[in-house]
Design a protein around this motif. Structure first.
Motif, PDB file in Angstrom:
ATOM      1  N   VAL A 110      59.411 -26.071 -32.585  1.00  0.00           N
ATOM      2  CA  VAL A 110      59.394 -27.093 -33.632  1.00  0.00           C
ATOM      3  C   VAL A 110      60.799 -27.325 -34.174  1.00  0.00           C
ATOM      4  O   VAL A 110      61.273 -28.462 -34.276  1.00  0.00           O
ATOM      5  CB  VAL A 110      58.440 -26.699 -34.770  1.00  0.00           C
ATOM      6  CG1 VAL A 110      58.573 -27.671 -35.945  1.00  0.00           C
ATOM      7  CG2 VAL A 110      57.000 -26.668 -34.275  1.00  0.00           C
ATOM      8  N   MET A 111      61.502 -26.236 -34.495  1.00  0.00           N
ATOM      9  CA  MET A 111      62.825 -26.381 -35.098  1.00  0.00           C
ATOM     10  C   MET A 111      63.871 -26.831 -34.082  1.00  0.00           C
ATOM     11  O   MET A 111      64.767 -27.616 -34.403  1.00  0.00           O
ATOM     12  CB  MET A 111      63.251 -25.075 -35.766  1.00  0.00           C
ATOM     13  CG  MET A 111      62.398 -24.690 -36.961  1.00  0.00           C
ATOM     14  SD  MET A 111      63.063 -23.312 -37.940  1.00  0.00           S
ATOM     15  CE  MET A 111      64.465 -24.104 -38.763  1.00  0.00           C
ATOM     16  N   ALA A 112      63.771 -26.338 -32.850  1.00  0.00           N
ATOM     17  CA  ALA A 112      64.771 -26.697 -31.836  1.00  0.00           C
ATOM     18  C   ALA A 112      64.631 -28.137 -31.369  1.00  0.00           C
ATOM     19  O   ALA A 112      65.542 -28.669 -30.728  1.00  0.00           O
ATOM     20  CB  ALA A 112      64.671 -25.747 -30.643  1.00  0.00           C
ATOM     21  N   ASP A 113      63.519 -28.778 -31.712  1.00  0.00           N
ATOM     22  CA  ASP A 113      63.299 -30.161 -31.284  1.00  0.00           C
ATOM     23  C   ASP A 113      63.960 -31.172 -32.224  1.00  0.00           C
ATOM     24  O   ASP A 113      63.804 -32.377 -32.042  1.00  0.00           O
ATOM     25  CB  ASP A 113      61.798 -30.443 -31.199  1.00  0.00           C
ATOM     26  CG  ASP A 113      61.492 -31.758 -30.487  1.00  0.00           C
ATOM     27  OD1 ASP A 113      62.068 -31.988 -29.414  1.00  0.00           O
ATOM     28  OD2 ASP A 113      60.704 -32.554 -31.021  1.00  0.00           O
ATOM     29  N   TYR A 114      64.739 -30.705 -33.187  1.00  0.00           N
ATOM     30  CA  TYR A 114      65.390 -31.590 -34.146  1.00  0.00           C
ATOM     31  C   TYR A 114      66.252 -32.653 -33.450  1.00  0.00           C
ATOM     32  O   TYR A 114      66.424 -33.776 -33.941  1.00  0.00           O
ATOM     33  CB  TYR A 114      66.288 -30.785 -35.100  1.00  0.00           C
ATOM     34  CG  TYR A 114      67.561 -30.329 -34.442  1.00  0.00           C
ATOM     35  CD1 TYR A 114      68.726 -31.074 -34.541  1.00  0.00           C
ATOM     36  CD2 TYR A 114      67.592 -29.179 -33.660  1.00  0.00           C
ATOM     37  CE1 TYR A 114      69.887 -30.680 -33.893  1.00  0.00           C
ATOM     38  CE2 TYR A 114      68.734 -28.781 -33.013  1.00  0.00           C
ATOM     39  CZ  TYR A 114      69.885 -29.528 -33.140  1.00  0.00           C
ATOM     40  OH  TYR A 114      71.013 -29.145 -32.480  1.00  0.00           O
ATOM     41  N   TYR A 115      66.845 -32.286 -32.292  1.00  0.00           N
ATOM     42  CA  TYR A 115      67.778 -33.193 -31.628  1.00  0.00           C
ATOM     43  C   TYR A 115      67.095 -34.473 -31.158  1.00  0.00           C
ATOM     44  O   TYR A 115      67.755 -35.497 -30.941  1.00  0.00           O
ATOM     45  CB  TYR A 115      68.455 -32.495 -30.440  1.00  0.00           C
ATOM     46  CG  TYR A 115      67.545 -32.264 -29.268  1.00  0.00           C
ATOM     47  CD1 TYR A 115      67.337 -33.260 -28.324  1.00  0.00           C
ATOM     48  CD2 TYR A 115      66.857 -31.066 -29.123  1.00  0.00           C
ATOM     49  CE1 TYR A 115      66.472 -33.063 -27.274  1.00  0.00           C
ATOM     50  CE2 TYR A 115      65.996 -30.860 -28.066  1.00  0.00           C
ATOM     51  CZ  TYR A 115      65.807 -31.865 -27.149  1.00  0.00           C
ATOM     52  OH  TYR A 115      64.949 -31.670 -26.107  1.00  0.00           O
ATOM     53  N   SER A 116      65.745 -34.452 -31.001  1.00  0.00           N
ATOM     54  CA  SER A 116      65.029 -35.657 -30.580  1.00  0.00           C
ATOM     55  C   SER A 116      65.221 -36.785 -31.585  1.00  0.00           C
ATOM     56  O   SER A 116      65.240 -37.972 -31.224  1.00  0.00           O
ATOM     57  CB  SER A 116      63.535 -35.365 -30.410  1.00  0.00           C
ATOM     58  OG  SER A 116      63.316 -34.430 -29.378  1.00  0.00           O
TER      59      SER A 116
END
Length: 790
Positions: free
Chosen positions: A467-473
């Motif tokens: 969830v947190m690592a998907d911020y770049y989307s």
């Protein structure tokens, strides 16, 4: 300048192709050690179903193309002027190279597996057999032909191949819905035709492209993978040299599939390319990130502190040397900070930050204080951002605060107002994460909604790291990049330093481009990297790769688009009280012809993109520019200043991407206003000997400053100065405006940070022949033309 550079590149492509054409004659039947199949072979022998009305029908991504029946029989430029990639001057170099089909059991030079036509089971082709003793690899060919400074041509060549990959997969995606064809790809697990290679201690098939397929992948994803493999095989066949370790690879945004050349036997228990540094770096621009983690006593519940550690490291894995970051831990106050200033996330620095996370500093205890975490005047998140801008420890691009908590805390209206003011001042976006059933959702949601971010309610059973690592989307949605970015990594098997160029690929079928994936190619495929590093052109290559990658990308997302991104995660994340699953289907879109002048440097020495994150309206009041200087910035830097118009209703039905030509001069040779480190972790420097800014010491020295020993102190020393005022008149835009201290220190060469467990290798090439007099004359003419043109 961009148009002129593109014109020069077009001339270079044309003249190079003429030079190749004037070389030794192509043997019509190939080498005796690898003869073409010739007229004794017919397409009816291997793919009869592809013959219709006396033509070969090549079906690709829902579109049919007609090829002659003699396609591939003997040596010839069979792809020249043929769609879908070779019917323009900008087609990749392999479009103009001779090749033919061969019997792989009777061929001792490199040959690749053909998968152009349906039901091809045993058809192979070779460029090498048609070269009359010349190498098919472009760099080696340039060297043989005596072209001056072949190093300057490497990056445009690589970008051309990446653009061909982008064209293929974007076109395939556009047509997939109308196609009924079955898309067959070669698996990496198992790799049925991989053979053990002793040098790599790995089973490899150089003739093919492999696909790692996560469970539950869709047939659409298979067709995208097949489209990218189409280009990868051709590039590998032309450019591969056996001694050069290098890859081509693609990560798919839809389901996380992974495509790799060469194919290898690889069966990972879990792997998702979307959370690797090369993927996030290739799909987004540089950024500053402050990771704020709650370590209060309640974080001991349900192993939340363990999940927080894993999530923090997952975020770090999406950052590269072009990004700046730090980590802040809080409970009833600021408990610990990795660094009081943002640091460039080189591989060595990332390793040090991971060590710090694992060192025991993330332990739980105490209460919860949101105000201290964000607004503490000595070491809060915004204080770190302010001080980093002051000292030049910044990407000079967008800034992000990632705020994770499982608790509740008071946050006054004055606190909200101060947060909004500082977030606007420093162009900071807040992503908030409420972990567990007891977490505050009102305050955390408001923090995100009021500061252009997304609120994520995360259950204890959810995968917090993903969830947190998907911020770049979020950034990939609002930053459409049309130029390659570069990253260095270490090959796991050979320990070779690999330099990858990466390009994002988009769905352009609607008025708003959305990310489909990222395609990368290693510079190492084109030439021996060890020899290249010893050459006089290496330092300039590093400078160009670094400048292109560090260029800030403006973020254009309307609130309508942000609401759609929020809804993708959860209805609870939507900010508007009236918004629902039936959000307005169409959002405003950006005018498509809005752009910066890429050659413009303002009166204080900054390029346009450094205004991303700063208000161009305050150039006079905040940064001391003249009125004429501010007006010029607004005229020349419209895109970076955020002055592009939003159009509603949107008049476009699709998006486009006009690729910018790669620069020919490094920024360090044009201005002193540069920050951070280069792709190798060293200080940015001008490495052009003809420039007055040439730094011979930095460019010729292999010595690097060591990483600061030891992990940072768990409790940082307080910074004596309070938070600056809202309009920071005395605050410099970057290093050099008022001689601030704390300029970034050089970093050491990166330690291994593996892109994936994939080993690497190249292909075999052949060798040596003298050049004709006419080719030498044309090479000299080409050299003279390029020298005058640049």
């Amino acid at each position: 300048m961009a148009a002129l550079a593109e014109k020069h590149h077009a001339w270079f492509v044309l003249l190079t192709r003429l030079l190749v054409a004037m070389g030794d004659a192509t043997p019509p039947n190939g080498l005796s050690s690898c003869p073409c199949l010739g007229a004794s072979w017919s397409p009816a022998d291997t793919h009869p179903n592809s013959i219709q009305n006396g033509m070969l029908i090549f079906k690709h991504a829902g579109t049919s193309y007609s090829y002659p029946l003699t396609y591939g029989q003997n040596c010839g430029e069979h792809d020249k002027n043929l769609p879908p990639l070779c019917n323009s001057l900008e087609g990749p170099d392999w479009c103009y190279e001779p090749w033919c089909y061969v019997d792989t059991s009777n061929c001792n030079v490199f040959n690749g597996k053909s998968q152009f036509f349906p039901n091809e089971n045993n058809l192979y082709y070779s460029y090498a057999t048609c070269q009359a003793g010349r190498l098919s690899n472009s760099f080696e060919l340039w060297a043989q032909q005596g072209l001056s400074n072949p190093y300057s041509r490497l990056l445009p060549l690589l970008q051309g191949y990446l653009q061909a990959s982008r064209h293929q997969i974007e076109d395939a995606h556009k047509n997939i819905g109308s196609s009924s064809e079955t898309c067959v790809v070669s698996s990496m697990c198992p790799c049925l035709e991989c053979l053990l290679n002793q040098a790599w201690n790995q089973r490899i098939d150089f003739r093919d492209v492999g696909v790692f397929q996560p469970e539950g992948r869709s047939s659409d994803a298979s067709c995208l993978d097949r489209a990218i493999a189409f280009v990868y095989r051709r590039v590998a066949s032309k450019e591969g040299i056996k001694s050069n370790v290098g890859y081509q690879y693609f990560g798919d945004q839809q389901v996380g599939s992974y495509v790799n050349w060469p194919n290898i036997q690889w069966c990972p228990s879990s792997y998702d390319p979307r959370f690797r540094p090369w993927y996030a770096s290739g799909s987004t621009g540089p950024k500053d990130v402050v990771i704020v983690v709650d370590v209060s006593g309640s974080m001991l519940t349900a192993s939340r502190i363990t999940k927080a550690k894993a999530a923090t490291k997952a975020i770090l894995d999406t950052l590269t040397w072009k990004d700046f970051a730090t980590i802040l831990l809080f409970n009833h106050g600021v408990k610990s900070v990795y660094s009081n200033r943002l640091v460039a996330v080189t591989d060595a620095r990332r390793a040090a930050m991971n060590t710090w996370v694992d060192s025991g500093v993330l332990t739980s205890g105490g209460g919860t204080n949101f105000q201290a975490a964000l607004l503490d005047e000595f070491s809060g998140a915004f204080k770190i951002i302010a001080d980093s801008v002051q000292s030049g420890d910044t990407s000079m691009c967008q800034k992000i605060i990632m705020f994770l908590t499982d608790g509740e805390a008071s946050f006054t209206e004055e606190d909200f107002s101060t947060t909004r003011r500082l977030a606007t001042q420093y162009d900071t976006i807040i992503f908030s994460y409420a972990l567990g059933s007891g977490a505050d959702t009102t305050t955390t949601k408001r923090l995100a909604c009021e500061n252009r971010g997304i609120f994520y309610p995360v259950a204890d059973t959810a995968d917090l790291s993903s969830v947190m690592a998907d911020y770049y989307s979020y950034f990939a949605e609002g930053q459409q990049s049309c130029t390659s970015s570069f990253v260095e990594y270490k090959d796991k098997i050979t320990d070779t330093s690999l330099y990858a160029g990466c390009l994002p690929i988009y769905d352009r079928t609607t008025e708003h481009a959305t990310l489909l994936g990222v395609s990368c190619m290693d510079v190492n495929m084109l030439t021996d990297i060890h020899s290249l590093k010893r050459s006089s052109g290496w330092s300039q290559l590093v400078s160009i790769m670094s400048d292109v990658t560090k260029t800030c990308l403006p973020l254009y997302l309307s609130e309508c688009q942000r609401e759609k991104l929020r809804l993708k995660y959860s209805q609870q994340s939507v900010c508007s009280s009236t918004a629902s699953a039936s959000l307005t289907p169409s959002c405003p879109c950006l005018e498509q012809d809005c752009a910066d002048d890429p050659s413009f440097i303002d009166e204080k020495g900054y390029f346009c993109d450094t205004w991303v994150g700063d208000s161009c309206d305050t150039a006079v009041s905040a940064w001391g520019y003249s009125s004429a200087g501010e007006a010029q910035i607004k005229a020349k830097c419209k895109h970076s200043c955020g002055l592009c118009a939003w159009l509603s209703p949107c008049p476009y039905t699709n998006t486009s991407c006009s690729s910018s030509a790669l620069p020919t001069r490094s920024r360090a040779c044009q201005t002193a206003k540069i920050t951070g480190v280069n792709i190798e972790g060293s200080s940015m420097a001008c490495c052009d000997p003809t420039s007055s800014r040439y730094d011979s010491v930095a460019c010729n020295s292999a010595a690097q400053s060591p990483v600061p020993s030891g992990a940072p102190s768990p409790v940082p020393s307080p910074v004596p100065s309070p938070m600056p005022s809202p309009v920071p008149s005395p605050v410099p835009r970057a290093v050099g405006d008022s001689a601030p201290s704390g300029a970034p220190s050089p970093m050491p060469s990166p330690v291994p940070d593996i892109r994936s467990p994939v080993p690497g290798a190249g292909l075999s090439g052949n060798s040596n022949s003298a050049q004709s007099a006419s080719a030498s004359i044309l090479a000299l003419a080409l050299s003279s033309f390029l020298t005058k043109s640049m």
